[in-house]
Design a protein around this motif. Structure first.
Motif, PDB file in Angstrom:
ATOM      1  N   PRO A  45       0.802  -1.236   0.000  1.00 19.59           N
ATOM      2  CA  PRO A  45       0.000   0.000   0.000  1.00 19.59           C
ATOM      3  C   PRO A  45       0.835   1.287   0.000  1.00 19.59           C
ATOM      4  O   PRO A  45       0.267   2.377  -0.066  1.00 19.59           O
ATOM      5  CB  PRO A  45      -0.805  -0.098   1.310  1.00 19.59           C
ATOM      6  N   PRO A  48       0.482   3.530  -3.405  1.00 17.79           N
ATOM      7  CA  PRO A  48      -0.752   4.328  -3.486  1.00 17.79           C
ATOM      8  C   PRO A  48      -0.766   5.500  -2.491  1.00 17.79           C
ATOM      9  O   PRO A  48      -1.236   6.593  -2.821  1.00 17.79           O
ATOM     10  CB  PRO A  48      -1.846   3.309  -3.144  1.00 17.79           C
ATOM     11  N   VAL A 167      -3.751  -4.189   1.784  1.00 17.09           N
ATOM     12  CA  VAL A 167      -4.405  -3.159   0.966  1.00 17.09           C
ATOM     13  C   VAL A 167      -5.754  -2.776   1.570  1.00 17.09           C
ATOM     14  O   VAL A 167      -6.098  -1.579   1.653  1.00 17.09           O
ATOM     15  CB  VAL A 167      -4.574  -3.662  -0.487  1.00 17.09           C
ATOM     16  N   TYR A 170      -5.308  -0.615   4.602  1.00 12.19           N
ATOM     17  CA  TYR A 170      -4.983   0.769   4.213  1.00 12.19           C
ATOM     18  C   TYR A 170      -6.241   1.504   3.743  1.00 12.19           C
ATOM     19  O   TYR A 170      -6.470   2.672   4.115  1.00 12.19           O
ATOM     20  CB  TYR A 170      -3.927   0.752   3.112  1.00 12.19           C
ATOM     21  N   MET A 171      -7.057   0.831   2.931  1.00 15.74           N
ATOM     22  CA  MET A 171      -8.268   1.460   2.401  1.00 15.74           C
ATOM     23  C   MET A 171      -9.238   1.819   3.528  1.00 15.74           C
ATOM     24  O   MET A 171      -9.811   2.913   3.553  1.00 15.74           O
ATOM     25  CB  MET A 171      -8.939   0.529   1.393  1.00 15.74           C
ATOM     26  N   THR A 179     -14.443   2.546   1.217  1.00 16.67           N
ATOM     27  CA  THR A 179     -14.043   1.142   1.055  1.00 16.67           C
ATOM     28  C   THR A 179     -15.255   0.242   0.938  1.00 16.67           C
ATOM     29  O   THR A 179     -15.311  -0.648   0.077  1.00 16.67           O
ATOM     30  CB  THR A 179     -13.173   0.704   2.242  1.00 16.67           C
ATOM     31  N   SER A 302      -5.617   7.199  -5.172  1.00 17.80           N
ATOM     32  CA  SER A 302      -5.054   6.149  -4.322  1.00 17.80           C
ATOM     33  C   SER A 302      -5.947   4.910  -4.309  1.00 17.80           C
ATOM     34  O   SER A 302      -5.462   3.776  -4.397  1.00 17.80           O
ATOM     35  CB  SER A 302      -4.870   6.692  -2.901  1.00 17.80           C
ATOM     36  N   CYS A 306      -5.319   1.096  -5.383  1.00 20.00           N
ATOM     37  CA  CYS A 306      -5.556   0.011  -4.421  1.00 20.00           C
ATOM     38  C   CYS A 306      -6.463  -1.063  -4.997  1.00 20.00           C
ATOM     39  O   CYS A 306      -6.259  -2.261  -4.751  1.00 20.00           O
ATOM     40  CB  CYS A 306      -6.164   0.588  -3.143  1.00 20.00           C
TER      41      CYS A 306
END
Length: 607
Positions: A45, A48, A167, A170-171, A179, A302, A306
């Motif tokens: 991640p 991004p 990932v 992170y999202m 998300t 980003s 992702c």
């Protein structure tokens, strides 16, 4: 062979543990692979996030990040960091791929060696029941599939799952609402993945079975091509091959169809996720101030990156699960061979390992059946003194070959005992026992190698001078020297470039070189011409001299020289004695002699 259940095969931890036992000598590669999988997942991640940072800070006046002040230096600095990160990731992925593939090949090498060692230790009855092509498939194709457990299966799946988790984490950290919006189409992908996995798995099982059938069919028919062509059966056998080959094709087409459906579905779900992302971002931007809009642009960019990182492993993870499953199915098949308990027993009494064998043989009320039900030999009892020759005669199917197969423990008897020098043969070290027994068969098998390798069987302890001396004693040295290259001449597969008589004489040289205490001749002169017979008879006389011999023969001269003649009929000893005694008895042997040998005595023709 029945196939294991799908779920059971994937989650059979004991089976997976057995596979990974073969990886224990290569722990360093395995641990490095796991470390790299975790490392690549953690850094996935970062790029991004750096792009989001570049957009968010680069579009703002007076921005700074760490020691980077101003939009220009910030963009250049982050770009340099990204290039360095990309280089590190590329190197790590190369090492990860190399280590997993290398680990798989190392395991395959060790497992194939162990499997082949097990195959050559199986009792001969296993080869009677199992097609050679099937064992070939297990040793070659199935073990190669086990390589995929490491190179494309478990470790890459772990790496992909860790990457997905990183990932998604992170999202959710950036925007849990966005998300959830992006993941809205995912239930459709999960359903598609399940059906894809099941469809491909079923087709893969069909493919593996078809491959085993193809290998068995091709191996058997190439070996027996002379019979196929002699009886003009090419068309019929080709149709059988075509049927098996179509099954292989259909199974592959089914898997191709599943791939053709699944990958467009993944692309559709991916497009829907990006579409929902853009829709949500457009809706949010209507309510944002101009100062906040760079932030939403960075987040959108980003998230698009992702989603690409998310869908990249999702596209192949179902396929990797199938690869893992097929590797597990293949390993289960291989372990069935490794766990086969019907092996040649070598756990003999050690103090008899090198006991000198003089050669006396005794069968004491021996009963034997190949399938434990239909007895081929029934209550067989006889005794041969060391140095004597026993000739066995009888009609086809009477049990002659079964007797000689039991002497060197190719099969195990059900009742009674077989003794050599008054010691049960089960008490001898098997390899030592067989090294003291030489077998010359009617159908001589020669390997695709030199004459020298075929007669020595690559035994480095046998010198070339010994080979030449044995060849001269048998009477084939001059013929060998006439061949191109002499003893280095390649006889081709099964000795195709030599006549039957020449192959037979080479087998005599092979037997003589090992200086056996016991010699077994199975119809060694029944299918050769008169000239070759004279050479072979001379060779037989040389071989028999001073050795205990069991001879199955149709030639009158060989039988007459025997100390004892045993007449078998349907697994029962009808008579036993010398030629003179049995003729005078005018019993079963006398009738066989009269029917089969009188023509040979009067005309000189073999029967």
């Amino acid at each position: 062979m029945s196939e294991p259940g799908k779920v059971k095969t994937i989650f059979n931890l004991s089976l997976l543990r057995r596979v990974f036992q073969f990886a224990s000598p290569y722990k360093s590669k395995f641990y490095w692979s796991l470390f790299l999988a975790i490392f690549l997942a953690v850094i996935s991640p970062i790029r991004p996030w750096l792009i989001q940072l570049t957009i968010n800070r680069g579009l703002q006046a007076g921005t700074h990040f760490w020691f980077l002040k101003g939009a220009g230096p910030l963009i250049i600095g982050i770009t340099v960091i990204q290039l360095a990160l990309l280089l590190i990731e590329t190197v790590c992925r190369f090492i990860f791929t190399f280590f997993t593939a290398s680990l798989g090949q190392s395991v395959v090498k060790d497992m194939r060696v162990k499997t082949y060692k097990k195959v050559i230790s199986l009792n001969l009855s296993q080869f009677d029941k199992t097609p050679i092509g099937t064992l070939t498939t297990r040793t070659i194709n199935d073990i190669e599939s086990i390589n995929d457990i490491f190179s494309d299966g478990l470790i890459p799946i772990i790496a992909d799952l860790l990457s997905i988790i990183a990932v998604l984490t992170y999202m959710f950290f950036i925007s849990w609402k966005l998300t959830l919006v992006c993941l809205a189409p995912f239930p459709a992908l999960i359903i598609a993945t399940y059906y894809f996995k099941e469809s491909v798995n079923n087709s893969f099982i069909r493919v593996r079975n078809a491959v085993a059938q193809l290998n068995a069919f091709v191996q058997e028919h190439i070996t027996g091509m002379g019979i196929v062509q002699a009886f003009a059966a090419e068309d019929r056998e080709f149709k059988k091959f075509d049927t098996i080959n179509k099954e292989h094709r259909n199974a592959n087409v089914k898997s191709i169809f599943a791939y053709s459906v699944f990958f467009p579905v993944v692309e559709l779900v991916s497009a829907l996720s990006v579409g929902l992302l853009v829709w949500w971002a457009a809706k949010q931007s209507l309510y944002l101030a101009d100062a906040d809009k760079p932030e939403i642009v960075g987040v959108i960019t980003s998230f698009i990156l992702c989603l690409n990182l998310l869908f990249r492993p999702l596209r192949v993870i179902a396929d990797k699960f199938n690869v893992l499953q097929m590797g597990m199915i293949a390993s289960e098949r291989v372990f069935k061979i490794l766990d086969n308990a019907d092996v040649t027993d070598t756990s003999s009494v050690k103090n008899l390992e090198h006991k000198k064998i003089n050669g006396s043989i005794e069968f004491d009320k021996v009963w034997f059946a190949y399938n434990d039900e239909n007895y081929i030999l029934k209550n067989i009892s006889f005794h041969i003194k060391a140095g004597e020759t026993l000739a066995i005669v009888g009609n086809t199917g009477s049990g002659k070959t079964s007797i000689i197969s039991l002497v060197n423990r190719l099969y195990h008897i059900q009742k009674g005992a077989i003794k050599i020098d008054e010691v049960n043969i089960e008490s001898y070290d098997l390899f030592y026992l067989r090294s003291r027994i030489a077998v010359v068969l009617q159908d001589v098998f020669l390997f695709s190698s030199s004459v020298y390798d075929n007669v020595t069987l690559r035994n480095a302890e046998i010198k070339k001078e010994q080979v030449i001396e044995a060849a001269k004693m048998i009477g084939i040295h001059d013929f060998i020297m006439q061949l191109p290259g002499g003893y280095d001449y390649n006889v081709m597969e099964r000795g195709a470039t030599l006549s039957l008589g020449q192959r037979q004489l080479l087998s005599f040289v092979r037997a003589l070189l090992y200086n056996p205490a016991i010699l077994i001749l199975d119809e060694a002169t029944s299918s050769v011409d008169t000239e070759s017979e004279q050479l072979i008879q001379h060779a037989i006389d040389k071989l028999i001299a001073g050795r205990t011999s069991i001879v199955i023969a149709h030639r009158l001269s060989t039988i007459r020289k025997a100390n004892k003649i045993m007449v078998l009929e349907k697994g029962v000893i009808m008579e036993i004695g010398s030629h003179k005694e049995l003729i005078e008895k005018r019993g079963f042997y006398y009738k066989l002699h009269k029917m089969q040998f009188e023509r040979q005595e009067t005309t000189g023709l073999s029967v």
